[in-house]
Design an enzyme around this catalytic site. Structure first.
Site, PDB file in Angstrom:
ATOM      1  N   HIS A 417       0.844  -1.197   0.000  1.00  0.00           N
ATOM      2  CA  HIS A 417       0.000   0.000   0.000  1.00  0.00           C
ATOM      3  C   HIS A 417       0.881   1.248   0.000  1.00  0.00           C
ATOM      4  O   HIS A 417       2.061   1.205   0.367  1.00  0.00           O
ATOM      5  CB  HIS A 417      -0.952   0.011   1.205  1.00  0.00           C
ATOM      6  CG  HIS A 417      -0.273   0.080   2.535  1.00  0.00           C
ATOM      7  ND1 HIS A 417       0.215   1.255   3.063  1.00  0.00           N
ATOM      8  CD2 HIS A 417       0.004  -0.897   3.445  1.00  0.00           C
ATOM      9  CE1 HIS A 417       0.747   1.008   4.249  1.00  0.00           C
ATOM     10  NE2 HIS A 417       0.636  -0.301   4.501  1.00  0.00           N
ATOM     11  N   CYS A 438       3.487  -4.547   6.635  1.00  0.00           N
ATOM     12  CA  CYS A 438       3.178  -4.341   5.216  1.00  0.00           C
ATOM     13  C   CYS A 438       4.407  -3.848   4.459  1.00  0.00           C
ATOM     14  O   CYS A 438       5.432  -3.493   5.040  1.00  0.00           O
ATOM     15  CB  CYS A 438       2.057  -3.311   5.066  1.00  0.00           C
ATOM     16  SG  CYS A 438       0.446  -3.939   5.600  1.00  0.00           S
TER      17      CYS A 438
END
Length: 462
Positions: A417, A438
């Site tokens: 992301h 992430c």
């Protein structure tokens, strides 16, 4: 030979012919000596005479088994009408022999007007008598042939002492119109080892032992025979019973050779270095023994020439339980379209058909603590524009972070992301100040990266 002798021979032949014709005529029109109809002796009678005699009889409907009365009925007439005479002619034809015989035969003929109101109760009495007699008795065991680990053997029969209920009911049905119904013991007769039944079983098992099925796994066609799949098999009542415990072992061997799920795959990095990845990722496929065994068993039993496609019997783990990457036959099962993440380099390469279509610096999860980005081979679960990521910070506080692009690769919340809030994009940021696990991307890179990935695409992290 003179004329006198020839005349004598001819006379004997004529007499024999006449005698034979007379005997044939008698046999065709008269019952043999020991024939009974509904328990009434009709030996020597014509069909009409037998009909008249039996028509005058009645049945007490009393049932005896082994000398003991098991049902007390009320007497009924046999209920024969003129329409039943054809049944006597049929019985006459059925018992006919070329020469007279003393073989005992009884024909059960139900009259058109016979009262059957007691029949069900009589049958129940027979079944109850059999059940009572069989208490404590041993059942007979049929012989049968078995195919065990490629060899056929015959298991011998065991003679029991229990009565055969079906044989007892058959005897009852044959005698139920008799004046008094007397039943004798009909012990279960097992199928013998030298019977035609066993020969037939062996023939079918021999045929089964020569069969094979073809399983198509990606570009490979694997031939599997009885030695691979059948632990034990029998052929009873026209149907195969196949124990495919061996198939479990066969599937395990095939998975070891072809499957990618749960394996430490070899991988050539962007620099050309070959490394071995750990087996902790969720990417890959494997054959499901639970799904495949019944299909193999059915195909084997039917001697089907149809090729079984392994793709219909695979499984995976994680978000996609149907398996991922089955069609990838190159690059050790990873294929040529994938994402490569180097934690040491803090860099990502997006590949399409073996060529890098995009690359970018990133920041992965903080190595210290529990936020490190997991290594292994995973796969992209889905793609989403405009998402809000929520979770807990290390101090227990909650965070809620809107992102423009979101592509998760684990169900635990790891994914790619954009990270507009991040200020430190150095190569060492991940050591103590990385993400929650992430792969953080710069705002300017995220859109291109998002467009460079497809759902179900392998994600290689090392």
């Amino acid at each position: 030979m003179n004329k006198k002798v020839w005349g004598s021979v001819a006379g004997v032949v004529v007499l024999l012919g006449l005698a034979t014709a007379g005997l044939n005529q008698h046999q065709a029109t008269h019952f043999n000596r020991n024939v009974t109809i509904n328990g009434v002796k009709v030996g020597g009678l014509t069909a009409k005479q037998a009909f008249n005699k039996v028509q005058q009889s009645s049945s007490s409907q009393d049932v005896y088994f082994d000398g003991q009365q098991i049902y007390a009925g009320h007497s009924v007439k046999v209920g024969l009408t003129n329409a039943d005479q054809s049944k006597f002619k049929q019985a006459l034809a059925k018992q006919k022999t070329l020469i007279p015989t003393s073989k005992a035969q009884n024909f059960a003929i139900q009259g058109t007007n016979f009262d059957t109101s007691q029949l069900a109760a009589m049958q129940d009495a027979v079944q109850q008598a059999v059940a009572t007699y069989n208490q404590g008795k041993s059942a007979s065991v049929d012989a049968h042939a078995e195919l065990v680990n490629g060899r056929i053997k015959v298991i011998k029969s065991v003679q029991g002492t229990a009565l055969d209920e079906q044989a007892m009911l058959k005897q009852f049905n044959n005698r139920r119109f008799n004046p008094t119904i007397k039943l004798t013991k009909q012990v279960q007769t097992p199928v013998k080892a030298d019977s035609q039944t066993i020969k037939t079983q062996k023939q079918h098992l021999e045929a089964l032992n020569k069969r094979h099925v073809v399983l198509k796994i990606q570009d490979h066609e694997v031939k599997l025979g009885a030695k691979d799949l059948v632990t034990k098999a029998t052929y009873l009542h026209g149907t195969y019973q196949i124990d495919t415990e061996k198939a479990q072992q066969a599937v395990a061997k095939l998975n070891h050779q072809y499957a990618t799920l749960g394996k430490a795959l070899k991988f050539k990095t962007h620099s050309g270095q070959e490394i071995t990845l750990n087996n902790q990722g969720t990417y890959g496929w494997a054959l499901s023994a639970h799904k495949l065994k019944p299909a193999l068993q059915a195909a084997f039993a039917k001697d089907s020439s149809k090729v079984i496609n392994a793709k219909d019997y695979i499984y995976g783990i994680g978000y996609n339980e149907n398996g991922t990457g089955y069609n990838n036959t190159t690059n050790n099962g990873i294929g040529n379209t994938y994402v490569e993440v180097s934690k040491a380099a803090q860099h990502v390469w997006w590949y399409r058909d073996g060529k890098v279509v995009f690359e970018a610096d990133v920041v992965t999860g903080t190595e210290q603590g529990d936020n490190a980005t997991p290594t292994g081979v995973y796969y992209t679960l889905y793609k989403q524009r405009g998402a809000t990521l929520r979770g807990l910070n290390d101090d227990g506080s909650k965070y809620s972070s809107p992102v423009a692009y979101w592509v998760p690769f684990t169900q635990q919340g790891h994914g790619f992301h954009d990270a507009s809030w991040r200020g430190d994009w150095s190569k060492t940021a991940y050591l103590a100040g990385g993400s929650h696990g992430c792969v953080n991307m710069k705002v300017g890179d995220a859109g291109t990266a998002f467009a460079s990935m497809d759902e179900g695409e392998p994600v290689v992290i090392y």
